[in-house]
Motif scaffolding. Structure first.
Motif, short mmCIF file in Angstrom:
data_model
loop_
_atom_site.label_atom_id
_atom_site.label_comp_id
_atom_site.label_asym_id
_atom_site.label_seq_id
_atom_site.Cartn_x
_atom_site.Cartn_y
_atom_site.Cartn_z
N VAL A 200 0.85 -1.20 0.00
CA VAL A 200 0.00 0.00 0.00
C VAL A 200 0.88 1.24 0.00
O VAL A 200 0.64 2.21 -0.76
CB VAL A 200 -0.95 -0.01 1.21
N VAL A 201 1.91 1.25 0.84
CA VAL A 201 2.83 2.40 0.86
C VAL A 201 3.49 2.57 -0.50
O VAL A 201 3.61 3.69 -1.02
CB VAL A 201 3.90 2.20 1.96
N ALA A 202 3.93 1.45 -1.10
CA ALA A 202 4.57 1.53 -2.42
C ALA A 202 3.60 2.06 -3.47
O ALA A 202 3.99 2.86 -4.33
CB ALA A 202 5.08 0.15 -2.81
N SER A 203 2.33 1.64 -3.40
CA SER A 203 1.34 2.09 -4.39
C SER A 203 1.07 3.59 -4.26
O SER A 203 0.96 4.30 -5.26
CB SER A 203 0.04 1.31 -4.21
N VAL A 204 0.93 4.04 -3.01
CA VAL A 204 0.71 5.47 -2.80
C VAL A 204 1.94 6.26 -3.24
O VAL A 204 1.83 7.32 -3.88
CB VAL A 204 0.37 5.75 -1.32
N ALA A 205 3.13 5.72 -2.92
CA ALA A 205 4.36 6.41 -3.31
C ALA A 205 4.50 6.52 -4.82
O ALA A 205 5.08 7.47 -5.34
CB ALA A 205 5.57 5.68 -2.73
N SER A 206 3.95 5.52 -5.54
CA SER A 206 4.06 5.55 -7.00
C SER A 206 3.27 6.70 -7.61
O SER A 206 3.52 7.09 -8.76
CB SER A 206 3.57 4.21 -7.58
N LEU A 207 2.31 7.27 -6.85
CA LEU A 207 1.51 8.39 -7.35
C LEU A 207 2.21 9.74 -7.14
O LEU A 207 1.89 10.72 -7.84
CB LEU A 207 0.16 8.42 -6.66
N ALA B 281 -5.47 0.23 -3.40
CA ALA B 281 -4.86 1.40 -2.76
C ALA B 281 -4.59 2.53 -3.74
O ALA B 281 -4.90 3.71 -3.45
CB ALA B 281 -3.57 0.99 -2.06
N ALA B 282 -4.02 2.20 -4.91
CA ALA B 282 -3.64 3.26 -5.85
C ALA B 282 -4.84 4.05 -6.37
O ALA B 282 -4.83 5.30 -6.33
CB ALA B 282 -2.82 2.66 -6.99
N PRO B 283 -5.91 3.39 -6.85
CA PRO B 283 -7.06 4.18 -7.33
C PRO B 283 -7.71 5.01 -6.23
O PRO B 283 -8.13 6.15 -6.47
CB PRO B 283 -8.02 3.12 -7.86
N ILE B 284 -7.81 4.43 -5.01
CA ILE B 284 -8.44 5.18 -3.92
C ILE B 284 -7.61 6.41 -3.57
O ILE B 284 -8.14 7.53 -3.40
CB ILE B 284 -8.63 4.27 -2.68
N LEU C 99 -5.31 14.24 -16.05
CA LEU C 99 -4.72 13.55 -17.20
C LEU C 99 -3.68 12.52 -16.76
O LEU C 99 -3.54 11.46 -17.36
CB LEU C 99 -4.09 14.56 -18.16
N LEU C 100 -2.95 12.85 -15.69
CA LEU C 100 -1.89 11.96 -15.22
C LEU C 100 -2.41 10.82 -14.36
O LEU C 100 -1.97 9.68 -14.48
CB LEU C 100 -0.86 12.76 -14.43
N LEU C 101 -3.36 11.10 -13.46
CA LEU C 101 -3.83 10.12 -12.49
C LEU C 101 -5.17 9.48 -12.86
O LEU C 101 -5.51 8.41 -12.36
CB LEU C 101 -3.96 10.75 -11.11
N GLY C 102 -5.91 10.16 -13.71
CA GLY C 102 -7.23 9.64 -14.05
C GLY C 102 -7.17 8.29 -14.73
O GLY C 102 -8.08 7.45 -14.58
N PRO D 249 -7.04 -1.02 -12.99
CA PRO D 249 -7.14 -2.36 -12.37
C PRO D 249 -8.23 -3.24 -12.97
O PRO D 249 -8.15 -4.47 -12.87
CB PRO D 249 -7.45 -2.04 -10.90
N LEU D 250 -9.25 -2.64 -13.58
CA LEU D 250 -10.33 -3.44 -14.14
C LEU D 250 -9.83 -4.37 -15.24
O LEU D 250 -10.34 -5.46 -15.44
CB LEU D 250 -11.44 -2.53 -14.70
#
Length: 605
Positions: A37-44, A154-157, A293-296, A302-303
């Motif tokens: 989860v930390v890694a996923s958030v950090a990737s953003l 974690a990343a989408p949320i 544009l970057l995060l959307g 994941p789908l």
């Protein structure tokens, strides 16, 4: 082609076994999830940093200190992402290895305690599947699925929470494709469910055609009907392809549309249009469209992996269920009051047995096998004779009555002591993929080479084994390829080395060629000498000199006595003997009759 949600619903009731397997490792798995989860958030963070830098650079004179701070945070986030993701993967792979080791040890220990009859009902392929394939199938669920799911959530949320802080209206509009995706995806699942029965029927027809074609090819070619058989198979294949195309085509269309709706290019177009509209109306600054544009794109990414995730995870669920079925097999009951046999007298006392608890295979069987005698059990197919023999070495436990050796119920004899008392040679020879020396030494692991060769000579197999490239060190299946009769003589040598006073023989020459049969019969003559022997007789000529013949019919003893006595009684055995004589050209085979004439064998005392 059921969709992910249908598969998950179907397997929902089977999650218990997998949860039980993972339960001891829950702390480490939770640690891995937290790291991921930390890694996923950090990737953003680098994408957010780009937005923050853009705001700084387009807003006039940039604050150099802030620019370098943002850049430093982005670099640090990248390092945190790779470090924590690597740590999480190391943790789950370590858990996976520990689980595999623990499961294999548990199953090996458990299989060593289950009744030997379990291995008769479950072939080596099924055991291999549980120990190897099913355990391997857990790898994805343990080492990857947990982390993939954590990252996919974690990343989408985190991205959505951040985008809401930028502009909640644009954030919600970014998700506009999700309801449309859900509608098409549900339509695809519904269409697949409606037509899977039709596709399954076509698959069944082509499978039947393949089996019939392969099994009957020799016959149809002999009678000149090969073209007809081929046409039948080709028709089934064409039928399957037509059905497959008709069923799958609409499903693939819906799949293509649903996947396209959440594809990165479509999401980029949707966000760009929405952002241009908002910027044109003055609701947001043009630069504020950048994070969408970057995060959307990551909100729906994941789908695309969900179907793959569900399919592999459900395979792990099924494997866990299979593993638990093995571990739930009741072990052979340990003796409550262990006892040791006093002598080698064998008694079947009012024995009853049922495999399923309803249909009686044996009912009220009583027989006594005196030490040093040969007792043959005969009867029509399905009479229960093989089942009776399996009760003596405790392949199964009786459901009524008792089986005794030396006055002690076999259920009260510890397993290691029981198999020092009872040996067996069966039709279906089992040799391990090990050296021939080790295969024979299974009867007595501490035996010397001279002792092994002595029993091999008695079993008429020593000359064959010494002629192999590495002699007794030759490995079965590698540089030792034995015929059925030769493998049977190796098993007889193993039984001779074990030197058990009680012996169970299931017609050991049933599958031997005539040349091997004579050698096997000589070996059996050595083996039965001086022992209490129970023989399952399929050819009556082999037991004419038995000390006692027990005739079973419908799971009950209908006659007992010596060959001459039973012939004179003109009962069930006499009928079987006449039928046997009619079936064997030239009457009885005197060579076969030597099987139960052991060297030094005398009359019953």
């Amino acid at each position: 082609m059921a969709g992910p949600s249908e598969q998950a619903a179907t397997a929902g009731g089977g999650m218990g076994p997998l949860a039980a397997i993972l339960a001891p490792e829950r702390p480490r798995l939770l640690l891995a999830v937290a790291l991921r989860v930390v890694a996923s958030v950090a990737s953003l963070v680098p994408f957010v940093a780009i937005y923050e830098l853009a705001r700084e650079l387009v807003g006039g004179a940039p604050d150099n200190s802030r620019v370098w701070t943002v850049a430093g945070v982005a670099v640090g986030a990248v390092l945190v992402r790779f470090l924590f993701q690597d740590l999480a993967a190391n943790v789950t792979h370590a858990v996976d290895m520990d689980i595999q080791l623990r499961l294999r040890r548990r199953m090996t220990e458990h299989l060593g305690a289950v009744p030997l009859g379990w291995f008769t009902d479950n072939n080596s392929g099924q055991v291999k599947k549980a120990l190897q394939d099913d355990v391997e199938a857990l790898h994805y669920a343990v080492a990857h699925a947990v982390l993939d799911l954590a990252g996919a959530i974690a990343a989408p949320i985190a991205a959505l929470v951040y985008l809401v802080t930028v502009d909640w209206r644009l954030a919600l509009l970014t998700l506009i494709t999700l309801p449309v995706y859900a509608m098409f995806h549900r339509a695809k699942e519904r269409t697949a469910g409606e037509h899977m029965g039709e596709l399954g029927g076509a698959m069944g027809r082509i499978n039947s055609a393949v089996v019939e074609f392969v099994q009957g090819i020799a016959v149809v070619k002999t009678f000149g009907q090969a073209r007809r058989a081929h046409d039948t198979f080709a028709q089934a294949a064409d039928d399957y392809m037509n059905t497959f195309g008709r069923v799958v085509r609409p499903i693939l269309r819906l799949e293509a549309v649903s996947s396209a709706i959440v594809a990165p290019a479509v999401m980029l177009l949707v966000v760009a249009v929405e952002g241009a509209v908002f910027a044109g109306l003055g609701w947001v600054q043009p630069v504020d469209v950048l994070p969408f544009l970057l995060l959307g794109l990551g909100l729906t990414a994941p789908l695309g992996h969900l179907a793959y995730f569900v399919q592999n995870f459900m395979s792990a669920v099924a494997a866990a269920k299979s593993i638990h079925e093995v571990l739930d097999t009741p072990p052979l009951a340990a003796p409550e009051k262990p006892g040791l046999p006093d002598g080698h007298r064998v008694e079947f006392v009012d024995v009853a047995f049922s495999y399923d608890g309803e249909n009686q295979v044996l009912d009220g069987v009583t027989a006594t096998l005196e030490p040093g005698t040969v007792t043959a059990v005969v009867g029509p197919s399905g009479s229960g004779k093989s089942t009776l023999a399996k009760l003596l070495p405790r392949f199964y436990d009786v459901t009524g009555g008792s089986v005794r050796i030396g006055g002690v119920d076999v259920r009260e004899v510890p397993a290691d002591q029981l198999y020092r008392q009872v040996g067996f040679v069966l039709q279906d020879v089992q040799l391990l993929r090990a050296s021939l020396l080790d295969n024979i030494r299974l009867g007595r692991p501490g035996a010397t080479l001279d002792e092994v060769r002595a029993v091999a000579r008695a079993a008429q197999i020593d000359a064959r084994l010494t002629a192999l490239p590495r002699g007794y060190d030759s490995v079965v299946g590698e540089d030792a390829h034995l015929s059925g009769g030769e493998a049977q003589r190796v098993s007889i040598a193993r039984a001779l080395l074990a030197d058990t006073p009680v012996l169970v023989l299931d017609e050991a020459t049933a599958y031997a060629d005539p040349e091997s049969e004579a050698a096997i019969q000589d070996a059996l003559s050595e083996l039965v000498a001086g022992r209490t022997v129970l023989v399952i007789a399929h050819r009556l000529s082999t037991i004419v000199d038995a000390d006692q013949i027990v005739v079973l019919d419908g799971g009950r003893v209908v006659e007992r006595g010596r060959h001459e006595e039973l012939i004179a009684a003109e009962g069930r055995y006499h009928q079987m003997w006449r039928a046997y004589q009619s079936a064997v050209p030239g009457g009885t085979d005197e060579t076969s009759a030597r099987v139960l004439v052991p060297h030094g064998h005398g009359e019953v005392q």
